[in-house]
Design a protein around this motif. Structure first.
Motif, PDB file in Angstrom:
ATOM      1  N   PHE A 289       0.830  -1.205   0.000  1.00 21.62           N
ATOM      2  CA  PHE A 289       0.000   0.000   0.000  1.00 21.62           C
ATOM      3  C   PHE A 289       0.868   1.260   0.000  1.00 21.62           C
ATOM      4  N   ALA A 290       1.995   1.209   0.707  1.00 20.05           N
ATOM      5  CA  ALA A 290       2.911   2.353   0.706  1.00 20.05           C
ATOM      6  C   ALA A 290       3.493   2.569  -0.689  1.00 20.05           C
ATOM      7  N   LEU A 291       3.785   1.488  -1.390  1.00 19.62           N
ATOM      8  CA  LEU A 291       4.290   1.570  -2.764  1.00 19.62           C
ATOM      9  C   LEU A 291       3.269   2.254  -3.667  1.00 19.62           C
ATOM     10  N   ASN A 292       2.005   1.864  -3.518  1.00 17.85           N
ATOM     11  CA  ASN A 292       0.951   2.493  -4.321  1.00 17.85           C
ATOM     12  C   ASN A 292       0.811   3.970  -3.960  1.00 17.85           C
ATOM     13  N   LYS A 293       0.881   4.283  -2.688  1.00 15.26           N
ATOM     14  CA  LYS A 293       0.745   5.681  -2.256  1.00 15.26           C
ATOM     15  C   LYS A 293       1.899   6.528  -2.792  1.00 15.26           C
ATOM     16  N   GLU A 294       3.099   5.989  -2.768  1.00 16.19           N
ATOM     17  CA  GLU A 294       4.286   6.722  -3.212  1.00 16.19           C
ATOM     18  C   GLU A 294       4.282   6.980  -4.716  1.00 16.19           C
ATOM     19  N   TYR A 295       3.882   5.974  -5.503  1.00 16.56           N
ATOM     20  CA  TYR A 295       4.000   6.071  -6.951  1.00 16.56           C
ATOM     21  C   TYR A 295       2.664   6.176  -7.692  1.00 16.56           C
TER      22      TYR A 295
END
Length: 82
Positions: A36-42
């Motif tokens: 989820f952090a990956l999706n939020k970042e990119y």
């Protein structure tokens, strides 16, 4: 989707620390949080709900095609209730 992962070195230490500090209940939860952090970042998926609905529709279409079924129109569907 089931996936088996094995981490060694720094990724393993990070997952252990996330669990130890109570940020995640398990290493699996820590990995989910990372996704989820990956999706939020990119901004990989901008509208998650829309993406999930689209995938569900595509899955149903594939299943119906495999069974030789097709969608019926609104008029045909409602004709049973007139």
């Amino acid at each position: 989707m089931r996936t088996t992962l094995q981490f060694e070195g720094v990724p393993e230490v990070i997952l252990d620390k996330a669990v130890e500090l109570g940020l995640a209940r398990s290493k699996t939860d820590a990995i989910r949080m990372g996704i989820f952090a990956l999706n939020k970042e990119y901004n990989l998926i901008k509208d998650i709900e829309l993406e999930m609905v689209g995938r569900k529709i595509e899955k149903e279409k594939r299943e119906m095609k495999a069974k030789g079924q097709k969608y019926i129109g609104l008029d045909e569907a409602m004709s049973k209730y007139r």
